[in-house]
Design an enzyme around this catalytic site. Sequence first.
Site, PDB file in Angstrom:
ATOM      1  N   GLN A 134       0.859  -1.183   0.000  1.00 29.41           N
ATOM      2  CA  GLN A 134       0.000   0.000   0.000  1.00 29.41           C
ATOM      3  C   GLN A 134       0.900   1.240   0.000  1.00 29.41           C
ATOM      4  O   GLN A 134       1.511   1.573   1.012  1.00 29.41           O
ATOM      5  CB  GLN A 134      -0.916   0.004   1.233  1.00 29.41           C
ATOM      6  CG  GLN A 134      -1.976  -1.094   1.186  1.00 29.41           C
ATOM      7  CD  GLN A 134      -2.714  -1.266   2.502  1.00 29.41           C
ATOM      8  OE1 GLN A 134      -2.083  -1.510   3.533  1.00 29.41           O
ATOM      9  NE2 GLN A 134      -4.018  -1.155   2.484  1.00 29.41           N
ATOM     10  N   ASP A 136     -11.365   6.639   4.226  1.00 28.76           N
ATOM     11  CA  ASP A 136     -10.522   5.748   5.020  1.00 28.76           C
ATOM     12  C   ASP A 136      -9.253   6.469   5.472  1.00 28.76           C
ATOM     13  O   ASP A 136      -8.649   7.234   4.716  1.00 28.76           O
ATOM     14  CB  ASP A 136     -10.159   4.521   4.172  1.00 28.76           C
ATOM     15  CG  ASP A 136      -9.323   3.510   4.926  1.00 28.76           C
ATOM     16  OD1 ASP A 136      -9.841   2.918   5.884  1.00 28.76           O
ATOM     17  OD2 ASP A 136      -8.154   3.322   4.551  1.00 28.76           O
ATOM     18  N   GLU A 189     -13.154   8.264   8.852  1.00 25.91           N
ATOM     19  CA  GLU A 189     -12.606   7.238   9.738  1.00 25.91           C
ATOM     20  C   GLU A 189     -11.435   7.867  10.495  1.00 25.91           C
ATOM     21  O   GLU A 189     -10.337   8.004   9.973  1.00 25.91           O
ATOM     22  CB  GLU A 189     -12.122   6.019   8.957  1.00 25.91           C
ATOM     23  CG  GLU A 189     -11.749   4.863   9.874  1.00 25.91           C
ATOM     24  CD  GLU A 189     -10.463   4.146   9.469  1.00 25.91           C
ATOM     25  OE1 GLU A 189     -10.149   3.124  10.109  1.00 25.91           O
ATOM     26  OE2 GLU A 189      -9.766   4.615   8.550  1.00 25.91           O
ATOM     27  N   ASP A 247     -13.307  -4.650  11.804  1.00 23.88           N
ATOM     28  CA  ASP A 247     -11.926  -4.612  12.275  1.00 23.88           C
ATOM     29  C   ASP A 247     -11.783  -5.226  13.662  1.00 23.88           C
ATOM     30  O   ASP A 247     -12.767  -5.577  14.322  1.00 23.88           O
ATOM     31  CB  ASP A 247     -11.423  -3.165  12.291  1.00 23.88           C
ATOM     32  CG  ASP A 247     -10.010  -3.027  11.760  1.00 23.88           C
ATOM     33  OD1 ASP A 247      -9.292  -4.042  11.709  1.00 23.88           O
ATOM     34  OD2 ASP A 247      -9.623  -1.907  11.399  1.00 23.88           O
ATOM     35  N   ARG A 265      -8.775 -11.519  12.119  1.00 25.00           N
ATOM     36  CA  ARG A 265      -9.986 -10.703  11.967  1.00 25.00           C
ATOM     37  C   ARG A 265     -11.065 -11.443  11.186  1.00 25.00           C
ATOM     38  O   ARG A 265     -12.258 -11.130  11.311  1.00 25.00           O
ATOM     39  CB  ARG A 265      -9.656  -9.376  11.275  1.00 25.00           C
ATOM     40  CG  ARG A 265      -8.835  -8.429  12.140  1.00 25.00           C
ATOM     41  CD  ARG A 265      -8.450  -7.169  11.402  1.00 25.00           C
ATOM     42  NE  ARG A 265      -7.583  -7.453  10.251  1.00 25.00           N
ATOM     43  CZ  ARG A 265      -7.085  -6.510   9.464  1.00 25.00           C
ATOM     44  NH1 ARG A 265      -7.363  -5.236   9.691  1.00 25.00           N
ATOM     45  NH2 ARG A 265      -6.308  -6.835   8.447  1.00 25.00           N
TER      46      ARG A 265
END
Length: 617
Positions: free
Chosen positions: A233, A265, A307, A375, A499
């Site tokens: 990322q 995000d 967020e 999450d 998760r």
Amino acid sequence: MTDKAMKINDDDAFLRRLDRHHDELRWLYMELYDNSDMFKELCDNMYRFYTERRESLKASDLERENDPDWYRGNDMLGMQLYIDNFGGNLKGVEEKLDYIKKCNVNYIHLMPFLDTVDGRSDGGYAVADFRKVKENLGTMEELRHLTEVCHKENINVCMDFVMNHTSSDHEWARRAVAGEGEYMSRYFFYDSIDIPAQFEQTMPQVFPTTAPGNFTWLPEIGYHVMTTFYPYQWDLNYKNPRVFNEMMYNFLFFANVGMDIIRIDAVPYIWKELGTSCRNLPKVHTIVRMMRMIGEIVCPSTILLGEVVMEPVKVVPYFGTVEKPECHLLYNVTTMATTWHSVATRDVRLLKKQLDAVASLPKNYTFLNYLRCHDDIGWGLDYDTLGTYGMQEIPHKKYLNDFFSGRAGNSCSLGELYNDDPVTMDARFCATTASMCGIEKAENENDSEALDRAIRFDLTLHAYMFMQSGIPIIYSGDEVGQPNDRSYREDPLKRDDSRYIHRGAMRWDLAELSKKKGTVPNRIFEGLSKLEKLRRSEKAFAADADMRTIETKDQAVLGISRNYEGEQLIGVFNFSEFEKTAWLDLPGICTDLMTGDECEAGAVELPAYGFKWLKTV
């Protein structure tokens, strides 16, 4: 009216909105980029996206401009879901809209659905193509059709918009690796370790155990690239106006697809400056403010959800000001974590403090409240306050993780740790709401008494969540008491990420059982349905009601009062496994909204893990 006259009137709406925001938008843009050509390009494209909006969306724009608080009503109830887990694909979700309506839900949050690469997706948050739906989920046309059908059914649609980074598989990243300077400038590339080392001195690490460091070395091209989250990322460089413009075009594209709520995000990370933490910097607010104005000009029926993972009083700047607003909605993250702390300790003192802090904020600040999400649960609690209760950070985090893993504190919870760090003794936690409340364990042990208590606690926690100010969000499956799903361990792409224990496929067998009287899914579904309908019908649940905590004379029992236009509701919630009496400073008689019975207001009897919603008379 002629087509030409209609066109003029159509343009008038855009020009009116542009005129209202133009000067501030230009000033902020030029302050950030000092590039009039790029600003003109932005405005030209804003008009293009406006003209491309469906007539139904333009009608919604006008309607919501006249009712700017449309999303704050006490009829709003959200559900968070993964498309593949819930319906298989977009068409499958569309086929399940009747079920969603039966859940009293009018806002669905579709978890990340854009194109990613398996094994390098971070659950969909590493986007490889912002204009393509992941193939196994469907197509952009099917997404557009889903939003149209949802709107006809009065269901709002929310998506995740990942602004901070792209996947290393994104076209920009591939062209950067190929040596194209224009695309390298859209990221943070350095040919020596010197500047990355300087960044590392002040930048905290997000995942120090699983993804240490904030940069990744690319030996094939001899560069370091900034990767705050995972190596695949790559952080975008918003100092480049091309990045800002292109990401705004992506934002407007999805508004035109039909998104009512766009979740930004990782908002605090968007702007990077050497010598800082690279979080919550002032220019982040400049970007979000511009995004808000761009939306209000082109697509005012689309709102922004930020967020921001901090306690409510610290996220307040992301709402902006009355004159210069930023996000419409923010998550009430810390209250969620403190709720589960209260479960493990049977102590609501910190929870009361945080609820009162939220209640003291301006009423137009709207939070999303939830018990669970996609999450993990991180224990970012107020340890300064907990220290005065004799709870120290490191041992208390260990206790919480041991409790919810079923290893301490007479716990009925079952779950798994996430990002367990043996050095810092820190970890986060994963499990479904039902499994954390004890439903899974009670069913495993065939303990009917424990099962009754666990179901009651599940409903109690939801009833408490609905009493908070803001919009409640339920996680898909919670409405039928879905337990943990450990099948993720058999999937090589998921088994290292715990998760997925609470991201299991929707149990439609449980949904079917919810129709059968007396079953666990039925008891939870019917109980939630009653709570949801009461929340819609009672005046004291209005967004502008006065909410505060009240004394109960027991630190295991939370009391909340809501008052609006002469009507008062009292909620009392027992966070312990023992019967309790809530001693309230209220004279007279109350009506129990769940049963219709009358009771004395001063002394309210509560079963273990039970609650009451009381209306004063």
